[in-house]
Design a protein around this motif. Structure first.
Motif, PDB file in Angstrom:
ATOM      1  N   UNK A  94       0.846  -1.169   0.000  1.00 42.36           N
ATOM      2  CA  UNK A  94       0.000   0.000   0.000  1.00 42.36           C
ATOM      3  C   UNK A  94       0.897   1.240   0.000  1.00 42.36           C
ATOM      4  N   UNK A  95       0.611   2.166  -0.891  1.00 40.22           N
ATOM      5  CA  UNK A  95       1.418   3.382  -0.983  1.00 40.22           C
ATOM      6  C   UNK A  95       1.040   4.363   0.130  1.00 40.22           C
ATOM      7  N   UNK A  96       1.869   5.385   0.298  1.00 41.79           N
ATOM      8  CA  UNK A  96       1.601   6.395   1.322  1.00 41.79           C
ATOM      9  C   UNK A  96       0.288   7.123   1.043  1.00 41.79           C
ATOM     10  N   UNK A  97      -0.010   7.375  -0.233  1.00 41.96           N
ATOM     11  CA  UNK A  97      -1.263   8.046  -0.586  1.00 41.96           C
ATOM     12  C   UNK A  97      -2.458   7.168  -0.231  1.00 41.96           C
ATOM     13  N   UNK A  98      -2.368   5.875  -0.499  1.00 43.20           N
ATOM     14  CA  UNK A  98      -3.449   4.959  -0.158  1.00 43.20           C
ATOM     15  C   UNK A  98      -3.662   4.907   1.349  1.00 43.20           C
ATOM     16  N   UNK A  99      -2.588   4.974   2.124  1.00 42.10           N
ATOM     17  CA  UNK A  99      -2.704   4.953   3.575  1.00 42.10           C
ATOM     18  C   UNK A  99      -3.404   6.206   4.082  1.00 42.10           C
ATOM     19  N   UNK A 100      -3.100   7.378   3.504  1.00 44.61           N
ATOM     20  CA  UNK A 100      -3.763   8.619   3.905  1.00 44.61           C
ATOM     21  C   UNK A 100      -5.245   8.558   3.590  1.00 44.61           C
ATOM     22  N   UNK A 101      -5.577   8.033   2.420  1.00 43.89           N
ATOM     23  CA  UNK A 101      -6.975   7.941   2.014  1.00 43.89           C
ATOM     24  C   UNK A 101      -7.720   6.979   2.934  1.00 43.89           C
TER      25      UNK A 101
ATOM     26  N   UNK B  27      -9.909  28.517   1.428  1.00 46.71           N
ATOM     27  CA  UNK B  27      -9.793  27.913   2.761  1.00 46.71           C
ATOM     28  C   UNK B  27     -10.171  26.433   2.736  1.00 46.71           C
ATOM     29  N   UNK B  28     -11.168  26.104   1.939  1.00 47.83           N
ATOM     30  CA  UNK B  28     -11.582  24.712   1.823  1.00 47.83           C
ATOM     31  C   UNK B  28     -10.473  23.894   1.166  1.00 47.83           C
ATOM     32  N   UNK B  29      -9.879  24.440   0.108  1.00 46.77           N
ATOM     33  CA  UNK B  29      -8.757  23.749  -0.544  1.00 46.77           C
ATOM     34  C   UNK B  29      -7.618  23.507   0.448  1.00 46.77           C
ATOM     35  N   UNK B  30      -7.325  24.500   1.275  1.00 47.67           N
ATOM     36  CA  UNK B  30      -6.251  24.363   2.262  1.00 47.67           C
ATOM     37  C   UNK B  30      -6.588  23.282   3.283  1.00 47.67           C
ATOM     38  N   UNK B  31      -7.847  23.230   3.707  1.00 52.19           N
ATOM     39  CA  UNK B  31      -8.264  22.201   4.665  1.00 52.19           C
ATOM     40  C   UNK B  31      -8.186  20.809   4.045  1.00 52.19           C
ATOM     41  N   UNK B  32      -8.538  20.707   2.779  1.00 50.52           N
ATOM     42  CA  UNK B  32      -8.452  19.420   2.078  1.00 50.52           C
ATOM     43  C   UNK B  32      -6.997  18.972   1.981  1.00 50.52           C
ATOM     44  N   UNK B  33      -6.140  19.890   1.570  1.00 50.32           N
ATOM     45  CA  UNK B  33      -4.719  19.558   1.437  1.00 50.32           C
ATOM     46  C   UNK B  33      -4.087  19.234   2.792  1.00 50.32           C
ATOM     47  N   UNK B  34      -4.561  19.862   3.855  1.00 50.37           N
ATOM     48  CA  UNK B  34      -4.038  19.582   5.198  1.00 50.37           C
ATOM     49  C   UNK B  34      -4.346  18.141   5.619  1.00 50.37           C
ATOM     50  N   UNK B  35      -5.358  17.548   5.026  1.00 51.04           N
ATOM     51  CA  UNK B  35      -5.700  16.153   5.304  1.00 51.04           C
ATOM     52  C   UNK B  35      -4.952  15.186   4.384  1.00 51.04           C
ATOM     53  N   UNK B  36      -4.062  15.741   3.559  1.00 57.66           N
ATOM     54  CA  UNK B  36      -3.225  14.905   2.707  1.00 57.66           C
ATOM     55  C   UNK B  36      -3.879  14.473   1.413  1.00 57.66           C
ATOM     56  N   UNK B  37      -4.930  15.180   0.991  1.00 58.66           N
ATOM     57  CA  UNK B  37      -5.630  14.829  -0.237  1.00 58.66           C
ATOM     58  C   UNK B  37      -5.549  15.970  -1.237  1.00 58.66           C
ATOM     59  N   UNK B  38      -5.573  15.627  -2.495  1.00 59.90           N
ATOM     60  CA  UNK B  38      -5.735  16.628  -3.547  1.00 59.90           C
ATOM     61  C   UNK B  38      -7.230  16.952  -3.628  1.00 59.90           C
TER      62      UNK B  38
END
Length: 85
Positions: A1-8, A29-40
């Motif tokens: 499992x990749x690091x991205x899969x683990x974040x998801x 602000x919403x984009x920043x909150x999304x990115x702070x959770x490790x997602x595009x």
């Protein structure tokens, strides 16, 4: 499992819908909150649609889940009308 899969895997339907409830419209602000959770942002919206249709998502926040599903249906209908001859 990749690091991205683990974040998801760590993001639950309840988390996705809570973020959407906090910021119902698109904003920096919403984009920043999304990115702070490790997602595009694009991946967030893909997961959000899936969460809104899941039993876990509906149980976590039925109002936001319904709003997301209705928005998806409205956009699909508009797209169908643009494409239809």
């Amino acid at each position: 499992m990749s690091a991205a899969d683990e974040r998801i895997a760590l993001v639950t339907p309840a988390d996705l819908l809570a973020l959407e409830a906090q910021w119902p419209s698109h904003s920096p602000n919403k984009d920043a909150a999304i990115r702070a959770r490790g997602l595009a942002p694009a991946r967030f919206y893909q997961l959000l649609v899936r969460a809104a249709a899941s039993a876990d998502g509906i149980a976590a926040d039925p109002l936001t889940a319904r709003r997301v599903r209705e928005r998806v249906a409205t956009r699909a209908e508009a797209r169908r009308r643009r494409i239809a001859p």
